[in-house]
Design an enzyme around this catalytic site. Structure first.
Site, PDB file in Angstrom:
ATOM      1  N   TRP A   1      -1.198  47.705  98.605  1.00 34.49           N
ATOM      2  CA  TRP A   1      -1.850  48.577  97.627  1.00 34.49           C
ATOM      3  C   TRP A   1      -3.308  48.850  98.003  1.00 34.49           C
ATOM      4  O   TRP A   1      -3.817  49.947  97.794  1.00 34.49           O
ATOM      5  CB  TRP A   1      -1.735  47.986  96.229  1.00 34.49           C
ATOM      6  CG  TRP A   1      -0.302  47.867  95.815  1.00 34.49           C
ATOM      7  CD1 TRP A   1       0.432  46.728  95.632  1.00 34.49           C
ATOM      8  CD2 TRP A   1       0.613  48.951  95.576  1.00 34.49           C
ATOM      9  NE1 TRP A   1       1.729  47.034  95.291  1.00 34.49           N
ATOM     10  CE2 TRP A   1       1.872  48.383  95.255  1.00 34.49           C
ATOM     11  CE3 TRP A   1       0.492  50.338  95.604  1.00 34.49           C
ATOM     12  CZ2 TRP A   1       2.992  49.152  94.956  1.00 34.49           C
ATOM     13  CZ3 TRP A   1       1.610  51.117  95.313  1.00 34.49           C
ATOM     14  CH2 TRP A   1       2.837  50.523  94.987  1.00 34.49           C
TER      15      TRP A   1
ATOM     16  N   ASP B   1      -9.101  46.501  91.571  1.00 34.07           N
ATOM     17  CA  ASP B   1      -7.726  46.736  91.122  1.00 34.07           C
ATOM     18  C   ASP B   1      -7.159  45.382  90.686  1.00 34.07           C
ATOM     19  O   ASP B   1      -6.893  44.510  91.508  1.00 34.07           O
ATOM     20  CB  ASP B   1      -6.909  47.322  92.274  1.00 34.07           C
ATOM     21  CG  ASP B   1      -5.452  47.559  91.903  1.00 34.07           C
ATOM     22  OD1 ASP B   1      -5.034  47.183  90.789  1.00 34.07           O
ATOM     23  OD2 ASP B   1      -4.716  48.112  92.755  1.00 34.07           O
TER      24      ASP B   1
ATOM     25  N   LYS C   1       2.563  44.550  83.996  1.00 31.67           N
ATOM     26  CA  LYS C   1       2.625  43.116  84.270  1.00 31.67           C
ATOM     27  C   LYS C   1       2.225  42.326  83.015  1.00 31.67           C
ATOM     28  O   LYS C   1       3.035  42.106  82.135  1.00 31.67           O
ATOM     29  CB  LYS C   1       1.729  42.753  85.452  1.00 31.67           C
ATOM     30  CG  LYS C   1       2.407  42.895  86.811  1.00 31.67           C
ATOM     31  CD  LYS C   1       2.280  44.263  87.404  1.00 31.67           C
ATOM     32  CE  LYS C   1       2.811  44.339  88.810  1.00 31.67           C
ATOM     33  NZ  LYS C   1       2.764  45.682  89.381  1.00 31.67           N
TER      34      LYS C   1
END
Length: 359
Positions: free
Chosen positions: A99, A166, A190
């Site tokens: 990511w 992030d 999440k």
């Protein structure tokens, strides 16, 4: 039937959050309407978004210097929104996994990107602590937790440069000094909510510094416009924001991030201890960089995979497969996953060792 849910995302949420959010879909607060039917500009929803905003600030101990946004497009849209709003000339990034690499790819479309560290040559099993952030970059970007491989930043650098992070896979899992960050973003599937919403936490004084002759920001990509419109520039994900509110209430009632951090560390320690002491399994991450959220592990003998897969699936364990790019196994042990599930997985691993260890 007890299901042990180790999915990486969308992932396990607290049972009471599931129950309350499910009831809201049928009848929201006794209104006779579903939550999915109410106007996003109604008093009922404005109260939800205001309460959720306040809860984010309370849980993270943030003041009104920060704006809280609830946007769409996942963390992937933020890979572009961040440089759109913050990059004047050059930004610094850490390449700590899949990511982070995608974030770097998008940022390069807006200006120069300085890579301070890349874990690529070590298969992203290690995160360096020995890098220098240039004082003349527009911002420093990092990814706090590598969901795929299973690494996590345990410390963050001290710098005068705005830190952008992030936190998609470990937000609300531990206590940090969140004031050290100028921008935090996290897709919600999440530790926060159902998929379809991204939380952006932004220090307002870092905005408005891009010269219009460099970049004219489209309205939807402009953080300032979203702040002015209090996250309802367009129709937001009403359900996901409501579920976030319920989850944040659950976190607060649990005792906050300090309590959850201790629980998460305990779960992770138990599982890593089993992996390290079990003759059939291994973890390839440098010990100091192991994630408390996503525990990756492998069978030393791949010939045993079929038998192990059959065993854990039979015992109502789900989501244990490793990422498709990596293989092996990944146990995601987010806030809502009970200690009982970790202990159950450990017992399965012990039993598998008893059956197959030939040493």
């Amino acid at each position: 039937m007890k299901i042990h849910n180790f999915n990486a995302g969308p992932s396990i949420l607290p049972k009471e959050v599931i129950r309350k959010s499910a009831q809201s879909v049928i009848d929201f607060n006794g209104s006779g309407l579903s939550l999915l039917e109410i106007s996003h500009r109604s008093i009922d929803f404005l109260e939800i978004i205001e309460k959720t905003t306040c809860l984010v600030k309370q849980v993270m101990n943030l003041n009104d210097d920060y704006a809280i946004l609830f946007l769409q497009g996942g963390a992937s849209l933020q890979f572009s929104m961040i440089p759109y709003n913050l990059m004047d000339q050059e930004a610094a990034y850490l390449d700590t996994g899949f990511w982070a690499k995608n974030a770097i790819k998008e940022a390069r479309k807006f200006g120069k990107v300085k890579i301070l560290f890349s874990g690529k040559n070590q298969n992203y099993t290690h995160i360096s602590k020995h890098y220098q952030i240039p004082c003349n970059v527009d911002y420093f970007h990092c990814t706090s937790n590598n969901t795929i491989v299973g690494t996590q930043m345990k410390i963050f650098p001290k710098t005068s440069v705005p830190i952008v992070c992030d936190m998609s896979s470990d937000i609300f899992s531990r206590k940090l000094n969140f004031c050290q960050f100028s921008l935090i973003y996290a897709s919600a599937q999440k530790n926060v909510s159902s998929a379809g919403m991204t939380i952006v936490i932004i220090k307002k004084n870092i905005l408005g510094k891009i010269k219009r002759n460099i970049r004219n920001i489209p309205s939807y990509m402009d953080y300032k416009i979203h702040i002015q419109n209090k996250s309802i520039l367009n129709t937001p994900n009403v359900f996901s924001i409501y579920t976030s509110m319920l989850t944040l209430e659950w976190i607060k009632n649990k005792g906050g991030l300090s309590v959850l951090e201790k629980q998460n560390q305990h779960k992770a320690k138990l599982l890593y201890n089993e992996i390290d002491n079990n003759n059939l399994f291994e973890n390839k991450i440098h010990e100091e960089d192991r994630s408390d959220m996503n525990v990756s592990f492998f069978l030393k003998d791949k010939k045993l995979e079929k038998e192990f897969n059959k065993m854990w699936k039979k015992e109502n364990i789900v989501g244990l497969e490793g990422h498709r790019f990596l293989g092996g196994y990944r146990a995601s042990i987010y806030n809502a996953l009970p200690l009982e599930s970790v202990q159950f997985l450990i017992e399965i691993m012990k039993e598998f060792e008893r059956r197959h260890d030939r040493k």
